[in-house]
Write a protein that holds these residues in place. Structure first.
Motif, PDB file in Angstrom:
ATOM      1  N   THR A   1       1.064  -1.299  -0.447  1.00 13.40           N
ATOM      2  CA  THR A   1      -0.062   0.210   0.637  1.00 13.40           C
ATOM      3  C   THR A   1       0.478   1.072  -0.310  1.00 13.40           C
ATOM      4  O   THR A   1       2.111   0.895   0.249  1.00 13.40           O
ATOM      5  CB  THR A   1      -0.935  -0.030   1.038  1.00 13.40           C
ATOM      6  N   ILE A   2       0.595   2.580  -0.306  1.00 12.25           N
ATOM      7  CA  ILE A   2       0.744   3.754  -0.007  1.00 12.25           C
ATOM      8  C   ILE A   2       1.445   3.655   0.568  1.00 12.25           C
ATOM      9  O   ILE A   2       2.783   4.973   1.649  1.00 12.25           O
ATOM     10  CB  ILE A   2       0.105   4.513  -0.832  1.00 12.25           C
TER      11      ILE A   2
ATOM     12  N   THR B   1       4.608   1.567   1.306  1.00  9.06           N
ATOM     13  CA  THR B   1       5.889   2.328   0.525  1.00  9.06           C
ATOM     14  C   THR B   1       6.089   4.234   1.242  1.00  9.06           C
ATOM     15  O   THR B   1       7.828   4.208   1.131  1.00  9.06           O
ATOM     16  CB  THR B   1       5.246   2.614  -0.824  1.00  9.06           C
TER      17      THR B   1
ATOM     18  N   TYR C   1      -3.323   8.979  -0.222  1.00  9.90           N
ATOM     19  CA  TYR C   1      -4.215   9.064  -2.169  1.00  9.90           C
ATOM     20  C   TYR C   1      -3.532   9.625  -3.386  1.00  9.90           C
ATOM     21  O   TYR C   1      -3.098   9.099  -4.223  1.00  9.90           O
ATOM     22  CB  TYR C   1      -5.164   8.299  -1.955  1.00  9.90           C
TER      23      TYR C   1
ATOM     24  N   GLU D   1       0.090   8.783  -3.814  1.00 10.66           N
ATOM     25  CA  GLU D   1       0.038   7.524  -4.398  1.00 10.66           C
ATOM     26  C   GLU D   1      -0.321   7.951  -6.764  1.00 10.66           C
ATOM     27  O   GLU D   1       0.220   6.771  -7.351  1.00 10.66           O
ATOM     28  CB  GLU D   1      -1.700   6.516  -3.929  1.00 10.66           C
TER      29      GLU D   1
END
Length: 281
Positions: free
Chosen positions: A2-3, A6, A50, A53
Motif C-alpha cells: 500500500t502507499i 511504501t 492517495y 499515490e
C-alpha cells in the motif's frame, strides 16, 4: 504494497541515513534528512496519501531521477538542497530496494513542489512543534462531518478533523471504500501534561465564550494559552491552518482523559487474557 507501507519504508530509509549523518556529525546533512522525514509526516497528517499515490502512478517507470522545474525555481531553504542530496544518494546506493526508497522520496519532494506546498511544508518543518496537531476541516455537528465524509469522493485520510472543539480521526480506504470517524483524545492528553504541575496564574478572564473568542482574534495563542470563562479554566488552542481557535474546558478534559485511559487499560487487559487463536491447519 500500500502507499502507506511504501512511504513508511522510505521514511525508515531516511531515518537510517539521518542516524548515519548524526554519527558522523555534519549538521547540514542531518537537517536535510530531518526535512525529508518531516515532509513525509506532513503528507501523512494532511491526509494526502492517495493524492501522492496517484502522482507516483503518473511517473515514468524507474523515475524520478531529476527534480521538478517548480522545485528548481523555488527559493525555499530546504526543498532544493534536500532533493540534490537525494539525487546524490540515488547515484551512491546500488541495492535496488534502496534505490526505490530514494526515488519515492524524490517523488515526494517533487509532489510537494508541483502542488504548490513548498512554503507550507518548510513552515511545518521549522515551526510545527509550536502548532496544535493539524486538523484539515472543522464541523459544528457530527452529522455534518458524517455527511461530508460520505459525500466527498476521496476524503483526506488519515487526517484529523474537528467537530466542535473535539478531535476526530477521519479514515478512508480506497481499496474497499471504507469510511469512518473515531474520537481522538489529542487535546485531553495535552491538557493533562500541561496542568500536571498546576495551571499558571494570571490567565485572562472573560464573562462569556464570545468575549474570549473576540479577544483571541486579537491575541492568537501560539499554539495555546489558558483563559478563564465564567470562572472556569479553558485551554485556548490556535489552529493556524483553519484560522480559528478551539476552547477546551480543563476540568472536563481531565475527566475525559482519565476515563479514556481506563478504557484503554481495560481493552489491553482483555486482549492479554483472551485465549490464543488456534491455527486450523
Amino acid at each position: 504494497m500500500t502507499i502507506l507501507e511504501t512511504l513508511a519504508s522510505a521514511a525508515r530509509f531516511a531515518g537510517s541515513r539521518w542516524q548515519a549523518a548524526r554519527a558522523r556529525g555534519p549538521e547540514d546533512e542531518k537537517r536535510l534528512w530531518r526535512y525529508v522525514g518531516e515532509s513525509r509526516n506532513f503528507i501523512h497528517v494532511t491526509g494526502q496519501l492517495y493524492r501522492f499515490e496517484d502522482y507516483l502512478a503518473g511517473l515514468a517507470p524507474g523515475g524520478p531521477s531529476r527534480t521538478s522545474p517548480v522545485l528548481n525555481a523555488s527559493t525555499g531553504a530546504f526543498s532544493r538542497p534536500a532533493t540534490e542530496m537525494l539525487l546524490a544518494v540515488l547515484d551512491e546506493v546500488s541495492e535496488p530496494q534502496q534505490k526505490q526508497h530514494v526515488r519515492v522520496l524524490i517523488a515526494l519532494l517533487d509532489f510537494i513542489a508541483d502542488t504548490g506546498q513548498i512554503e507550507e511544508v518548510e513552515d511545518f518543518f521549522i515551526h510545527h512543534h509550536q502548532y496544535a496537531p493539524i486538523a484539515v476541516a472543522r464541523f459544528t455537528r457530527r452529522e455534518d462531518a458524517e455527511r461530508w465524509l460520505k459525500d466527498t469522493a476521496e476524503p483526506p485520510s488519515p487526517a484529523h478533523i474537528l467537530i466542535g472543539d473535539d478531535y476526530y480521526q477521519c479514515g478512508y480506504m480506497r481499496e474497499d471504500d471504507t469510511r469512518g470517524l473515531e474520537r481522538e483524545y489529542v487535546m485531553e492528553a495535552a491538557i493533562a501534561a500541561l496542568t500536571a504541575k498546576g495551571i499558571p496564574p494570571g490567565a485572562p478572564s472573560f464573562s462569556s465564550r464570545t468575549e474570549a473568542e473576540e479577544w483571541l482574534k486579537r491575541h492568537p495563542a501560539h499554539p495555546e494559552c489558558f483563559v478563564v470563562i465564567a470562572g472556569e479554566h479553558y485551554l485556548a488552542v490556535h489552529h493556524k491552518r483553519l484560522k480559528l481557535h478551539t476552547l477546551h474546558p480543563v476540568a472536563s478534559a481531565l475527566s475525559a482523559w482519565e476515563e479514556h485511559k481506563k478504557k484503554l487499560a481495560l481493552e489491553e487487559s482483555e486482549e492479554a487474557e483472551a485465549p490464543p487463536v488456534e491455527d486450523g491447519g
